[in-house]
Structures are given as structure tokens and as C-alpha cells.
Design a protein around this motif. Structure first.
Motif, PDB file in Angstrom:
ATOM      1  N   ALA A 261     -13.025  -4.204  -5.778  1.00  0.00           N
ATOM      2  CA  ALA A 261     -13.228  -3.894  -4.360  1.00  0.00           C
ATOM      3  C   ALA A 261     -13.787  -2.480  -4.199  1.00  0.00           C
ATOM      4  O   ALA A 261     -14.663  -2.231  -3.362  1.00  0.00           O
TER       5      ALA A 261
ATOM      6  N   VAL B 115     -17.664  -9.933  -3.638  1.00  0.00           N
ATOM      7  CA  VAL B 115     -16.266  -9.749  -4.031  1.00  0.00           C
ATOM      8  C   VAL B 115     -15.407 -10.907  -3.531  1.00  0.00           C
ATOM      9  O   VAL B 115     -14.591 -11.468  -4.271  1.00  0.00           O
TER      10      VAL B 115
ATOM     11  N   ALA C  63      -8.096   0.180  -4.480  1.00  0.00           N
ATOM     12  CA  ALA C  63      -9.310   0.851  -4.035  1.00  0.00           C
ATOM     13  C   ALA C  63      -8.955   2.060  -3.170  1.00  0.00           C
ATOM     14  O   ALA C  63      -9.662   3.065  -3.172  1.00  0.00           O
ATOM     15  N   ALA C  64      -7.819   1.976  -2.450  1.00  0.00           N
ATOM     16  CA  ALA C  64      -7.425   3.052  -1.546  1.00  0.00           C
ATOM     17  C   ALA C  64      -7.063   4.340  -2.284  1.00  0.00           C
ATOM     18  O   ALA C  64      -7.109   5.416  -1.701  1.00  0.00           O
TER      19      ALA C  64
ATOM     20  N   THR D 280      -6.589  -5.299  -5.090  1.00  0.00           N
ATOM     21  CA  THR D 280      -7.692  -4.714  -4.320  1.00  0.00           C
ATOM     22  C   THR D 280      -7.243  -3.455  -3.585  1.00  0.00           C
ATOM     23  O   THR D 280      -8.055  -2.585  -3.297  1.00  0.00           O
ATOM     24  N   LEU D 281      -5.927  -3.370  -3.297  1.00  0.00           N
ATOM     25  CA  LEU D 281      -5.431  -2.216  -2.548  1.00  0.00           C
ATOM     26  C   LEU D 281      -5.561  -0.931  -3.351  1.00  0.00           C
ATOM     27  O   LEU D 281      -5.519   0.159  -2.803  1.00  0.00           O
TER      28      LEU D 281
ATOM     29  N   PHE E 266     -13.231 -13.429  -5.925  1.00  0.00           N
ATOM     30  CA  PHE E 266     -11.796 -13.690  -5.774  1.00  0.00           C
ATOM     31  C   PHE E 266     -11.545 -15.156  -5.494  1.00  0.00           C
ATOM     32  O   PHE E 266     -10.612 -15.746  -6.019  1.00  0.00           O
TER      33      PHE E 266
ATOM     34  N   LYS F 146      -4.436 -10.359  -5.579  1.00  0.00           N
ATOM     35  CA  LYS F 146      -4.904  -9.927  -4.265  1.00  0.00           C
ATOM     36  C   LYS F 146      -4.511  -8.479  -4.003  1.00  0.00           C
ATOM     37  O   LYS F 146      -5.303  -7.700  -3.477  1.00  0.00           O
TER      38      LYS F 146
ATOM     39  N   LEU G  80       0.827  -1.202   0.000  1.00  0.00           N
ATOM     40  CA  LEU G  80       0.000   0.000   0.000  1.00  0.00           C
ATOM     41  C   LEU G  80       0.869   1.263   0.000  1.00  0.00           C
ATOM     42  O   LEU G  80       0.526   2.268  -0.625  1.00  0.00           O
TER      43      LEU G  80
END
Lengths: 219, 226
Positions: free
Chosen positions: A172, A192, A164-165, A161-162, A196, A158, A67
Motif C-alpha cells: 500500500a 493494490v 503504510a502509516a 496495509t496499515l 489483495f 489486511k 493502527l
């Protein structure tokens, strides 16, 4: 509570989110396969400075959170290069840079396992250099690397999805938006997780199966 | 002497270093929690998967696969928003984070330990039964210690990946290092300085953890050389 009609109503957004997630993952992973190759060549180079730099790169991304890299590439990179970059572009850059470190580790493990003796043997029985690579060395090395590469692809999926931040409109993020507008978070998040799972679970089964087969073969 | 040093440091560091330190401590606290709960729970899960009653084994296997095959962010969101429905009370970000991290790390640690247990020679169990050693003693004194030590490198990787994963807690508003840094960054409008500093803090902490884990590994491997 779970409300399937919510998924049906929001299907266009969710479908777009799924497509974005898959596209971002594919682009990042392909980018990482290339950047990882460059890093590996750098790490095997005889020039000490280049070697150290590439080793440092791999060591850094082993401990810096994904992140953090994503935020850095979204908030700092555009300022540094003086271009406005979209969330998706920044996200792909960050995911590529992260996965490349892992891919480079996998390549190097593969390189270290190269059976050089077999290369000489192949040449001695009259195979051309190219054929020796293609028929003797490459299949063994690829077989050795596939489980780890599949796992690295799973991690990239995986990690996507981060994004989204930073507001990239992947799956996500879309789910979170649906939750925000309908106040029903459980349904979109369950959906979701389900999506996944049905993508990742078969992949990780394949990786595990290949790993066991590889171990049996090496024993 | 000291003023030269403070002139060199960026402004935000002088003003906000206490916040960064406390953010880093929160990150480390959650990592410690993930290990302290996740590792013992992972041991239990591994043993149940290999030797538990079928009624318990299947749900546990399903749980582990579900957790390992979905992203942590989605799990944290799911838990954060499902708890109020299940328990009728709003959950604080810290509680959701603690539950999510412990659950996830337990599943990853259990997979490492299970691999170690599977690699042990079958004969050990038979020998222990032959000697009249009880099941509790067999697992806690003979099989698990070996499996844990054999799989330390994998567990060290899991620890590092959860160190990185603590940053995801910022998404559900846990005031750890990443969230603190993002707040400072938006207040000072200096993302390059703040986020680069944050990255360096993570690199130093992560490097320290990786070093400590290698030392631990070396010490335990040496003691158990067989």
C-alpha cells in the motif's frame, strides 16, 4: 484514469511491496500462533493473576484500534526498550500482538470443544496417549479451528496495509508513493485492491467452505 | 485538593484535553454514521442477494465480495482519489470517509444478516405465502427481525471492528481521535504519554460500546425468546 503502463514502469517497487506485505503477514501470523498459544496456556492456568492478565490482554486488543497499536509500537516501544527498531520490525511486533489475541480466542474455543470422553475411550481401547492425541483429538480440533485461523490470517494480511502509516515499504505504501510521484493515484490503488482481492478471495472461499462442511458435520 | 489532582495529570492532558474530547466525538460520529447507513443498507443488500432479480443480484454480490476481500485503507484511498475523477470535484476527507465507511459497513452487516436469513426454516416462507402475506410484510415483519436478532452477536463484532476502523480515517486526514493524538504527540514530543492516553481512551470507549451491545443483545434476545 487507469494507465496500465504505470504498473509496468513501477513493477520493481510494486513487486518488492508485494514481497514485503507477504513476508510481514507471514511473520506476524506465525508469531501470533506462538504468542496466542502462550496466552491460552496463561488463561487456562490456575494462577489467578496470570489468568486475569491474559484475559485482560485479549479484552484490550478486542477494542483498541490496530493502527493505535502500530503507532504505539513505532513511536513508544523504541524509547522504552532503548533500541532503534525499523518500521518493518515495529510493524511485525504490532501485528503479532494484535493477532495473538484473536488466535488465543480460537485456541480456547478449540480447547473447550475437546472431546475428553473420546480421549479416555481411546486409551481404553489401548491407544497410547500420544496416539490418542494425534489420531483422535488433534484432527477434530484442527478441523474446528482452521476456518477461524484462515480468517485471522486474512485479517492480518489486511491489517498489514496499515503499516503504510508508519512508512513501512509494503504494497500500500509503494502504491501511495507511485501516486505521489505520478499524480495518478487511481491506477496504483486499483492495482493494490486487485492484488489483495486475488490473494484474499480464494482464502476466504476456502474458509467459508470448510465452515459449512464443519457445521454440516456437527449437526 | 484540586491542585494536587492537576499536578498528577500530565501537562499535555491539561492543555489539550478539549482536542482529545472533540477527536473522540468525531470518531464516535463516524461510527454512528457507519451503523446508521450501513445497517439498513446491509439489510437491503442481504435481501437482494437472496431474493432480488438476477440483474441486480450479481453486481451486488460482486460488490460485497470486493469490499469484504480488500483492506479498508485501500478502499478509502481509492474512493478519496476516484471521486474527483468521477465527479470532477475534489472530495473532502470527511465525505470520502463517510462514503467509504458506509459502503464497507453495509457489506459486512449484510453478510451477517444474510447468514441469519439463510438459517431460518424454509417453511416460514411457505406458510406466509399460504396465509396470503405479502412479500414486503414477509421480509420486514417476519424474516428480517428474526435474522437480525439471531445474528446480533456477529453484528456486535462488526460494530466493534468499525469502532476500531474509524482510526484508519486518520490516514486520509480526518481529524478524529487518532489523528488528534498524533498531532499532540508530535507537538509535545511525548509519544509515550500521549499515545498511551489515546490507547486508554479507545479502550474505555470500546469497552463501553461492547458493554452496551451486550445489554442490547440480552434485552432483544429475551424479548424474542421463542
Amino acid at each position: 484514469m487507469l494507465d496500465i503502463s504505470l504498473i509496468l514502469d513501477a513493477w520493481p517497487e510494486l513487486a518488492r511491496g508485494i514481497a514485503t506485505t507477504l513476508a510481514v503477514t507471514a511473520a506476524s501470523f506465525l508469531g501470533a500462533l506462538l504468542l496466542g498459544l502462550l496466552l491460552t496456556i496463561g488463561r487456562l492456568s490456575r494462577r489467578k493473576s496470570l489468568q486475569r492478565g491474559c484475559e485482560g490482554y485479549v479484552a484490550l486488543f478486542r477494542v483498541v484500534p490496530e493502527l493505535g497499536v502500530i503507532f504505539w509500537s513505532y513511536y513508544c516501544l523504541p524509547l522504552l526498550v532503548g533500541l532503534s527498531l525499523s518500521e518493518i520490525t515495529c510493524g511485525i511486533i504490532a501485528l503479532t500482538v494484535i493477532a495473538a489475541a484473536y488466535v488465543s480466542e480460537i485456541y480456547r474455543a478449540g480447547y473447550n470443544a475437546l472431546p475428553i470422553g473420546q480421549f479416555e475411550a481411546a486409551k481404553a481401547i489401548g491407544l497410547k496417549e500420544w496416539h490418542a492425541w494425534r489420531l483422535v483429538l488433534a484432527p477434530q480440533i484442527l478441523r474446528r479451528m482452521t476456518p477461524s485461523l484462515i480468517n485471522c490470517g486474512i485479517d492480518t494480511l489486511k491489517n498489514s496495509t496499515l503499516l503504510a502509516a508508519i512508512g513501512a515499504t509494503e504494497l500500500a505504501y509503494e502504491a501511495y508513493q507511485i501516486g505521489n510521484t505520478t499524480y495518478n493515484y487511481l491506477t496504483p490503488f486499483s492495482f493494490v485492491a486487485f492484488v489483495f482481492f486475488i490473494v484474499i478471495f480464494p482464502l476466504s472461499l476456502i474458509a467459508r467452505r470448510r465452515e459449512t462442511r464443519l457445521q454440516a458435520r456437527l449437526r | 485538593m484540586f491542585s494536587i489532582l492537576t499536578d498528577l495529570l500530565p501537562d499535555f492532558l491539561l492543555r489539550y484535553w478539549p482536542a482529545l474530547v472533540s477527536g473522540a466525538l468525531v470518531s464516535l460520529k463516524f461510527l454512528a454514521w457507519a451503523i446508521a447507513i450501513g445497517f439498513p443498507a446491509g439489510m437491503g443488500i442481504a435481501v437482494i442477494q437472496l431474493n432480488g432479480p438476477a440483474l441486480l443480484r450479481l453486481p451486488v454480490i460482486a460488490l460485497v465480495e470486493m469490499v469484504r476481500n480488500t483492506p479498508l485503507l485501500v478502499q478509502l484511498w481509492w474512493i478519496h482519489f476516484a471521486i474527483p475523477i468521477l465527479f470532477g470535484a475534489r472530495s473532502s476527507p470527511e465525505v470520502s470517509a463517510a462514503i467509504g465507511l458506509a459502503l464497507s459497513s453495509a457489506c459486512y452487516f449484510s453478510e451477517n444478516i444474510r447468514g441469519g436469513l439463510l438459517a431460518l426454516p424454509e417453511g416460514q416462507r411457505e406458510a406466509a405465502t399460504g396465509l396470503g402475506i405479502g412479500r414486503w410484510c414477509l421480509w420486514t415483519r417476519i424474516l428480517l427481525p428474526q435474522a437480525i436478532i439471531d445474528t446480533l452477536p456477529a453484528s456486535a463484532n462488526t460494530v466493534l471492528s468499525f469502532f476500531k476502523a474509524t482510526s484508519i480515517l486518520s490516514v486520509i486526514a480526518v481529524p478524529e481521535l487518532m489523528m488528534t493524538a498524533m498531532r499532540i504527540s508530535s507537538r509535545t514530543a511525548d509519544p509515550i504519554g500521549v499515545l498511551t492516553t489515546m490507547t486508554l481512551i479507545y479502550a474505555v470507549l470500546g469497552g463501553g460500546i461492547a458493554f452496551a451491545l451486550r445489554r442490547l443483545e440480552a434485552a432483544l434476545m429475551l424479548r424474542s425468546r421463542r
